[in-house]
Motif scaffolding. Structure first.
Motif, PDB file in Angstrom:
ATOM      1  N   ALA A   1       3.139 -12.501  -0.472  1.00 36.83           N
ATOM      2  CA  ALA A   1       1.888 -12.088   0.613  1.00 36.83           C
ATOM      3  C   ALA A   1       0.846 -13.473   0.095  1.00 36.83           C
ATOM      4  O   ALA A   1       0.497 -14.025   1.048  1.00 36.83           O
ATOM      5  CB  ALA A   1       1.093 -10.869   0.481  1.00 36.83           C
ATOM      6  N   PHE A   2       0.658 -13.604  -1.300  1.00 38.18           N
ATOM      7  CA  PHE A   2      -0.093 -14.728  -1.535  1.00 38.18           C
ATOM      8  C   PHE A   2       0.594 -16.146  -1.154  1.00 38.18           C
ATOM      9  O   PHE A   2       0.007 -17.024  -0.638  1.00 38.18           O
ATOM     10  CB  PHE A   2      -0.403 -14.825  -3.147  1.00 38.18           C
TER      11      PHE A   2
ATOM     12  N   ARG B   1       0.861  -1.118   0.034  1.00 34.78           N
ATOM     13  CA  ARG B   1      -0.125   0.211   0.047  1.00 34.78           C
ATOM     14  C   ARG B   1       1.045   1.392   0.083  1.00 34.78           C
ATOM     15  O   ARG B   1       0.503   2.021  -0.574  1.00 34.78           O
ATOM     16  CB  ARG B   1      -0.666  -0.015   1.307  1.00 34.78           C
ATOM     17  N   ALA B   2       1.952   1.168   0.792  1.00 31.39           N
ATOM     18  CA  ALA B   2       2.773   2.363   0.868  1.00 31.39           C
ATOM     19  C   ALA B   2       3.674   2.804  -0.473  1.00 31.39           C
ATOM     20  O   ALA B   2       3.603   3.999  -0.784  1.00 31.39           O
ATOM     21  CB  ALA B   2       3.838   2.143   1.949  1.00 31.39           C
ATOM     22  N   ILE B   3       4.062   1.619  -0.920  1.00 24.80           N
ATOM     23  CA  ILE B   3       4.961   1.819  -2.110  1.00 24.80           C
ATOM     24  C   ILE B   3       4.268   2.347  -3.264  1.00 24.80           C
ATOM     25  O   ILE B   3       4.684   3.066  -4.334  1.00 24.80           O
ATOM     26  CB  ILE B   3       5.782   0.603  -2.432  1.00 24.80           C
TER      27      ILE B   3
ATOM     28  N   ILE C   1       8.187  -4.400  -8.311  1.00 23.80           N
ATOM     29  CA  ILE C   1       8.189  -4.589  -6.955  1.00 23.80           C
ATOM     30  C   ILE C   1       6.896  -4.824  -6.300  1.00 23.80           C
ATOM     31  O   ILE C   1       6.585  -5.505  -5.183  1.00 23.80           O
ATOM     32  CB  ILE C   1       8.607  -3.186  -6.208  1.00 23.80           C
ATOM     33  N   SER C   2       5.851  -4.543  -6.886  1.00 18.83           N
ATOM     34  CA  SER C   2       4.415  -4.634  -6.572  1.00 18.83           C
ATOM     35  C   SER C   2       4.101  -6.095  -6.841  1.00 18.83           C
ATOM     36  O   SER C   2       3.456  -6.822  -5.689  1.00 18.83           O
ATOM     37  CB  SER C   2       3.374  -3.836  -7.282  1.00 18.83           C
ATOM     38  N   VAL C   3       4.343  -6.635  -7.914  1.00 23.34           N
ATOM     39  CA  VAL C   3       4.127  -7.962  -8.223  1.00 23.34           C
ATOM     40  C   VAL C   3       4.938  -8.973  -7.165  1.00 23.34           C
ATOM     41  O   VAL C   3       4.414  -9.951  -6.746  1.00 23.34           O
ATOM     42  CB  VAL C   3       4.675  -8.460  -9.692  1.00 23.34           C
ATOM     43  N   LEU C   4       6.016  -8.572  -7.013  1.00 22.36           N
ATOM     44  CA  LEU C   4       6.836  -9.586  -5.772  1.00 22.36           C
ATOM     45  C   LEU C   4       6.271  -9.384  -4.613  1.00 22.36           C
ATOM     46  O   LEU C   4       6.107 -10.474  -3.853  1.00 22.36           O
ATOM     47  CB  LEU C   4       8.347  -8.984  -5.739  1.00 22.36           C
TER      48      LEU C   4
END
Length: 232
Positions: A222-223, A166-168, A214-217
């Motif tokens: 998390a998944f 959420r932050a990035i 970054i978001s995908v990683l």
């Protein structure tokens, strides 16, 4: 189409060249978001644990509020913090407006409800399973929360990754309180917004590519953690 392909090639070349300004923007984004996520964990995780274990007047209202704040509009957070930190505001003496510290504060406000809500939900499930055993062992509420965190340490990491994700990706609040100052408060999201408006697509695309990776990683991590926790 030709212009897009040219911009994409230039963006890839920019990423590969490890341009100092490019690296500085990525580094600041990671530093601000990681700092905010850690602070959000330090605040939100214990609070979520207390909400799962303790019973006190107003508890249910706080749980509802914590979940409602998941949809907190970033621009409203940015405006509120701007007013607090401006020269005429109550915290203006600190001189934090248009600094990375102000950006961290904005992200903490946005991510703490995420951590609190996630930790509460998962800790409540564990508490329903282990509450009787912990009461028999005579554990205090504080020790019980600590034991829940040990047992469910994977959900703490999941909460941290959710907060970091959420932050990035945040742009509205940090743009208002950081000012998007080149070499000082310019992050990936604010730079993308600025460069796109200027028509400088290579830098915007290069930063967008890094942000997507970054978001995908983070999402994948998390998944996988959630799937691992469910399989236990």
């Amino acid at each position: 189409m030709q212009d897009f392909l040219q911009a994409a090639r230039s963006a890839l070349a920019l990423v590969a060249s490890l341009d100092l300004e490019f690296i500085g923007i990525v580094g600041l984004s990671l530093g601000v978001s990681l700092s905010a996520s850690v602070i959000a964990m330090l605040i939100g995780a214990p609070f979520g644990g207390v909400l799962a274990v303790a019973r006190f007047p107003g508890r249910q209202a706080i749980i509802v509020l914590a979940n409602a704040l998941l949809g907190l509009p970033p621009v409203v957070v940015g405006l509120t913090i701007y007013l607090l930190l401006s020269r005429s505001g109550p915290l203006g003496f600190a001189g934090l407006l248009f600094t990375p510290a102000a950006m961290i504060i904005a992200q903490v406000v946005l991510t703490t409800p995420i951590v609190t809500a996630l930790v509460h939900r998962l800790a409540a499930v564990l508490w329903s399973e282990y509450a009787d055993l912990m009461r028999i062992d005579g554990l205090s509420k504080a020790h019980s929360i600590g034991q829940l965190f040990v047992i469910g340490r994977s959900f703490l990491l999941t909460a941290f990754l959710a907060a970091f994700g959420r932050a990035i990706a945040e742009v509205g609040a940090i743009l208002m309180v950081g000012g998007n100052i080149r070499g000082f408060t310019r992050t990936m999201t604010t730079a993308i917004a600025l460069e796109t408006g200027k028509g400088e697509l290579p830098l915007a695309l290069g930063l967008g590519l890094v942000l997507i990776v970054i978001s995908v990683l983070v999402s994948a991590a998390a998944f996988l953690l959630s799937a691992w926790a469910d399989s236990r």
